[in-house]
Design an enzyme around this catalytic site. Structure first.
Site, PDB file in Angstrom:
ATOM      1  N   SER A 182       3.838   2.077   8.680  1.00 48.60           N
ATOM      2  CA  SER A 182       3.675   1.081   7.636  1.00 48.60           C
ATOM      3  C   SER A 182       4.987   0.893   6.910  1.00 48.60           C
ATOM      4  O   SER A 182       5.648   1.870   6.555  1.00 48.60           O
ATOM      5  CB  SER A 182       2.604   1.527   6.653  1.00 48.60           C
ATOM      6  OG  SER A 182       1.363   1.118   7.114  1.00 48.60           O
TER       7      SER A 182
ATOM      8  N   ASP B 201       0.836  -7.639   2.318  1.00 45.12           N
ATOM      9  CA  ASP B 201       1.081  -6.224   2.024  1.00 45.12           C
ATOM     10  C   ASP B 201       2.584  -5.907   1.941  1.00 45.12           C
ATOM     11  O   ASP B 201       3.123  -5.219   2.806  1.00 45.12           O
ATOM     12  CB  ASP B 201       0.402  -5.397   3.126  1.00 45.12           C
ATOM     13  CG  ASP B 201       0.215  -3.940   2.719  1.00 45.12           C
ATOM     14  OD1 ASP B 201       0.852  -3.509   1.737  1.00 45.12           O
ATOM     15  OD2 ASP B 201      -0.545  -3.232   3.397  1.00 45.12           O
TER      16      ASP B 201
ATOM     17  N   HIS C  93       0.825  -1.217   0.000  1.00 45.97           N
ATOM     18  CA  HIS C  93       0.000   0.000   0.000  1.00 45.97           C
ATOM     19  C   HIS C  93       0.858   1.267   0.000  1.00 45.97           C
ATOM     20  O   HIS C  93       0.377   2.336  -0.346  1.00 45.97           O
ATOM     21  CB  HIS C  93      -1.057  -0.012   1.118  1.00 45.97           C
ATOM     22  CG  HIS C  93      -0.580   0.360   2.492  1.00 45.97           C
ATOM     23  ND1 HIS C  93      -0.301  -0.572   3.468  1.00 45.97           N
ATOM     24  CD2 HIS C  93      -0.373   1.565   3.075  1.00 45.97           C
ATOM     25  CE1 HIS C  93       0.061   0.041   4.574  1.00 45.97           C
ATOM     26  NE2 HIS C  93       0.024   1.342   4.376  1.00 45.97           N
TER      27      HIS C  93
HETATM   28  N1  ARG Z   1      -4.898   0.467   7.559  1.00 40.45           N
HETATM   29  C1  ARG Z   1      -3.558   0.510   7.044  1.00 40.45           C
HETATM   30  C2  ARG Z   1      -2.999   1.938   7.198  1.00 40.45           C
HETATM   31  O1  ARG Z   1      -3.608   2.743   7.819  1.00 40.45           O
HETATM   32  C3  ARG Z   1      -3.470   0.033   5.632  1.00 40.45           C
HETATM   33  C4  ARG Z   1      -4.086   0.958   4.652  1.00 40.45           C
HETATM   34  C5  ARG Z   1      -4.108   0.469   3.251  1.00 40.45           C
HETATM   35  N2  ARG Z   1      -5.161   1.207   2.609  1.00 40.45           N
HETATM   36  C6  ARG Z   1      -6.424   0.763   2.512  1.00 40.45           C
HETATM   37  N3  ARG Z   1      -7.360   1.599   2.226  1.00 40.45           N
HETATM   38  N4  ARG Z   1      -6.711  -0.494   2.671  1.00 40.45           N
HETATM   39  O2  ARG Z   1      -2.319   2.521   6.428  1.00 40.45           O
HETATM   40  N1  ASP Z   2      -1.432   1.413   8.050  1.00 41.30           N
HETATM   41  C1  ASP Z   2      -0.753   2.506   8.725  1.00 41.30           C
HETATM   42  C2  ASP Z   2       0.292   3.154   7.826  1.00 41.30           C
HETATM   43  O1  ASP Z   2       0.137   3.213   6.621  1.00 41.30           O
HETATM   44  C3  ASP Z   2      -0.152   2.034  10.003  1.00 41.30           C
HETATM   45  C4  ASP Z   2      -1.087   2.208  11.164  1.00 41.30           C
HETATM   46  O2  ASP Z   2      -1.841   3.193  11.196  1.00 41.30           O
HETATM   47  O3  ASP Z   2      -1.004   1.370  12.060  1.00 41.30           O
HETATM   48  O4  ASP Z   2       1.253   3.727   8.290  1.00 41.30           O
END
Ligand code: ARG
Ligand code: ASP
Length: 698
Positions: A633, A219, A84
């Site tokens: 991330s 990911d 991502h």
């Molecule tokens: N939740 C994770 C973060 O905050 C992964 C995000 C990837 N984006 C998504 N829309 N699934 O970045």
């Molecule tokens: N998914 C988040 C990021 O892209 C990480 C998180 O918020 O835990 O940095």
């Protein structure tokens, strides 16, 4: 009843607070944590983690692009980050004939690696506490002069720090400007895509599984950092060579067990651990509910539309992911803040702090002053949220915003920023969203923040729906064709109804909101500065043992914890690891987000796991109790020997209140097991040659 709870809370408070841990520690000060880290299973020394004289693990961690982390995993500049995080680069190289998003991409040799103009990898050279240098000469000065002197000092420090080098430096405050650090980076500008799995692995589970456990998203993505022949940063050139990092991570293939020490080394962007209770109240009871409701409206319309047309699914995939990511995070954050009773705990703490502060000139008014400032900012903060999440969420308004000055200074071509926009724009979706969000704005924002002319136009039209219908009928910004036709006819774009709507709101916001927001925010910042200092004194005196780490500010931090399951709700226990069996169970060829590649099915039925086999299957994701945030991330997850065991990519949604309060019993980050990454690389994607450049440790 409430009173009694409060009294009990007061008595118990220091204990309750100190039992919570977590923390995102400053690497140059990690010496203070080493003993605690050892007691939890680490054998790392402070010098292993951060050293400016010889290579240390900090030299293997990078800021990847604008907001992610990456980790170096080979002597030849190979870097691992999240799918991502590299998604937009991958998208730019994709087309209908070679859809790297859908099918994945693997460079078979280094010549095939894909350059990405604008993408940077930053390595931290060193960080240094420069508080004294920044405050030098400010003693006895008034506020304006102090600010000016500080700015001059900052400029001087930045200049001195990079003199005679090609490094880049920045100064950032911590503890609400009680302390300042300078960070010096070496910035590499030639960063190429090496390999990415297909989306059906890299984004497996889509928005359904995002922020969730049990998780099975692969990911990950590989990049390579390139340098000039002298191993120094150089702009992209065919002649550049793989960068030889000072340090890279060895890879632990032995795997992990529940209870094992874990450490995350990366760049968390923002936390607010010391936020005043009223600030949490604003988030929990006003901001989050408003933003969630507005995004629900948008998502409902997008999801309805995408079911009817696959072209819409593609066009809105990225937008939907963006809207949904924060939408789900806020919901989890609110649940978590309720669950932890954060507001009540903070209020109780502030009450007893206030009693303690009464004899102390510096602190005696800080609680009531903060309360006053929050009362003052409340309405403006609410308008800010509605403005951003309702008005600016209307894509037609976005188009006008992207066009910028073009509308008043029209050229004979459509502004470049808009051509990309129209590729993925469906006005029929936008119009439905616009009706809902504008009505929501009208119903919830105090009258004085509704521009007079907008109010009049709406009532002249006979209500929001009719007004929006006529807006979309009459604005030329609904499509590229209409804009072109308008250009040909010499249309006066500044009179376009969408431009007028946009300007009305923008002017109202600038004139009636922004100034106040900035003033009150600045006041809150300077009161928080005093309050945080006071808390440190107060807690020291009360011997609460509370861990005072500085809030995340997108600088390098160390978090540590252990592989561990948890109870997300009464009667439920989450085991901390998932396996390939869970992927096979979720596999569904009918559902785009859960339709795995045939190759993965084949490898599974043949149980062709090779050296990655573990208990008859392949481990996929794991939960650990590290305190992480957005920006983490792509961060390397290390074991107690500093070897790579995984790649961080998410948290569980009900632990996202960790940005405000971290609780080790329920806050979990989600990592991708390195063995799944290597298994997919070799067995599913046929890129095992990459593993040859890594150092695997048994
Ligand atoms: N939740 C994770 C973060 O905050 C992964 C995000 C990837 N984006 C998504 N829309 N699934 O970045
Ligand atoms: N998914 C988040 C990021 O892209 C990480 C998180 O918020 O835990 O940095």
């Amino acid at each position: 009843m409430k009173k009694i709870t409060l009294i009990i809370a007061c008595i118990l408070f220091p204990y309750i607070y100190s039992s919570a841990q977590g923390g995102m520690w400053v690497p140059s000060m990690i010496g203070e944590r080493i003993k605690d880290m050892k007691s939890k299973g680490s054998s790392l020394s402070a010098d292993d983690i951060y050293n400016t004289k010889k290579p240390s693990y900090k030299d293997a961690v990078v800021i990847f692009g604008g907001g992610c982390t990456g980790g170096m995993i080979s002597p030849d500049g190979l870097m691992l980050t999240n799918h991502h995080c590299g998604f937009s680069q991958l998208q730019k190289h994709s087309s209908v004939t070679h859809d790297y998003l859908k099918d994945g991409f693997w460079a078979k040799n280094r010549d095939e690696e894909l350059p990405n103009p604008g993408l940077e990898a930053k390595f931290l050279i060193r960080m240094e506490d420069v508080t004294d240098k920044i405050l030098a000469g400010t003693n006895g000065q008034n506020a304006t002069d102090t600010e000016r002197i500080k700015q001059d000092n900052i400029e001087k420090i930045i200049k001195e720090s990079v003199e005679g080098t090609d490094y880049m430096a920045e100064v950032k405050p911590i503890y609400y400007s009680n302390q300042y650090y300078v960070y010096i980076y070496e910035v590499f500008k030639d960063v190429r895509i090496v390999g990415a799995p297909p989306s059906s692995i890299g984004k497996f589970g889509g928005e359904t599984d995002n922020w969730m456990w049990p998780r099975h998203t692969g990911d990950f993505m590989y990049f390579r950092v390139y340098a000039g022949k002298d191993n120094k940063p150089a702009p992209y050139s065919k002649d550049n060579v793989p960068y030889r990092p000072k340090k890279y991570f060895n890879i632990a293939t032995k795997g992990i067990n529940e209870g094992d020490f874990t450490m995350i080394y990366g760049y968390p962007a923002r936390t607010q651990q010391y936020l005043f209770s009223e600030g949490v109240d604003d988030i929990l009871n006003y901001s989050n509910p408003a933003k969630i409701k507005l995004r629900t409206m948008r998502l409902e319309e997008i999801q309805k539309a995408r079911k009817s047309d696959p072209a819409i699914r593609i066009a809105y995939a990225y937008k939907e992911a963006n809207i949904a990511n924060a939408w789900k995070k806020w919901q989890g954050e609110s649940l978590g803040l309720h669950r932890l009773n954060t507001i009540d705990k903070k209020r109780a703490y502030e009450m007893s702090f206030n009693e303690w502060a009464q004899g102390k000139a510096e602190y005696k008014d800080v609680i009531s002053d903060l309360k006053n400032q929050y009362d003052l900012i409340h309405d403006y903060a609410l308008v800010r949220d509605y403005y951003n999440e309702a008005i600016r969420a209307i894509e037609l308004i976005k188009a006008v915003e992207l066009a910028g000055k073009w509308s008043s200074n029209t050229t004979d071509t459509v502004p470049a920023a808009l051509t990309g926009f129209y590729k993925d724009y469906y006005p029929e979706i936008d119009i439905r969203i616009a009706k809902k969000v504008l009505a929501e704005y009208m119903n919830n924002v105090p009258k004085e923040f509704i521009p007079v002319e907008v109010n009049k136009n709406i009532s002249d039209a006979g209500g929001v729906n009719k007004y929006i219908d006529s807006l979309f009928e009459n604005s030329l910004f609904v499509s590229e064709e209409n804009l072109k036709a308008g250009i040909n006819k010499g249309y006066n774009f500044i009179e376009d109804p969408a431009v007028k709507l946009y300007s009305a709101f923008r002017d109202m916001y600038r004139n009636k909101v922004l100034n106040y927001l900035e003033t009150y925010n600045a006041n809150i910042e300077s009161l928080q500065k005093v309050f945080v200092r006071g808390q440190q004194e107060y807690d020291a005196e009360k011997k609460t043992n509370r861990a005072f780490f500085p809030d995340a500010n997108h600088t390098l931090r160390v978090a540590y914890g252990s592989v561990s399951g948890y109870s997300p709700e009464d009667g439920v226990w989450y085991v901390p690891v998932t396996t390939l069996e869970g992927i096979i169970a979720k596999d569904n060829p009918e559902d785009y987000d859960f339709n795995i590649p045939q190759k993965l099915r084949d490898v599974h039925s043949a149980a062709d796991y090779g050296r990655w086999e573990t208990n008859g299957t392949i481990p996929v994701c794991f939960l650990a109790s590290n305190h992480t945030s957005g920006g983490n991330s792509g961060s390397p997850v290390l074991n107690g020997k500093g070897e790579l065991i995984g790649l961080n990519f998410d948290r569980t949604w009900t632990s996202t209140m960790s940005d405000i309060e971290f609780d080790p019993s329920i806050c979990r980050n989600i990592g991708l097991d390195i063995r799944y990454i290597l298994f997919v690389t070799e067995k599913v994607c046929g890129a095992g040659y990459l593993i040859n450049e890594m150092t695997l440790k048994k």
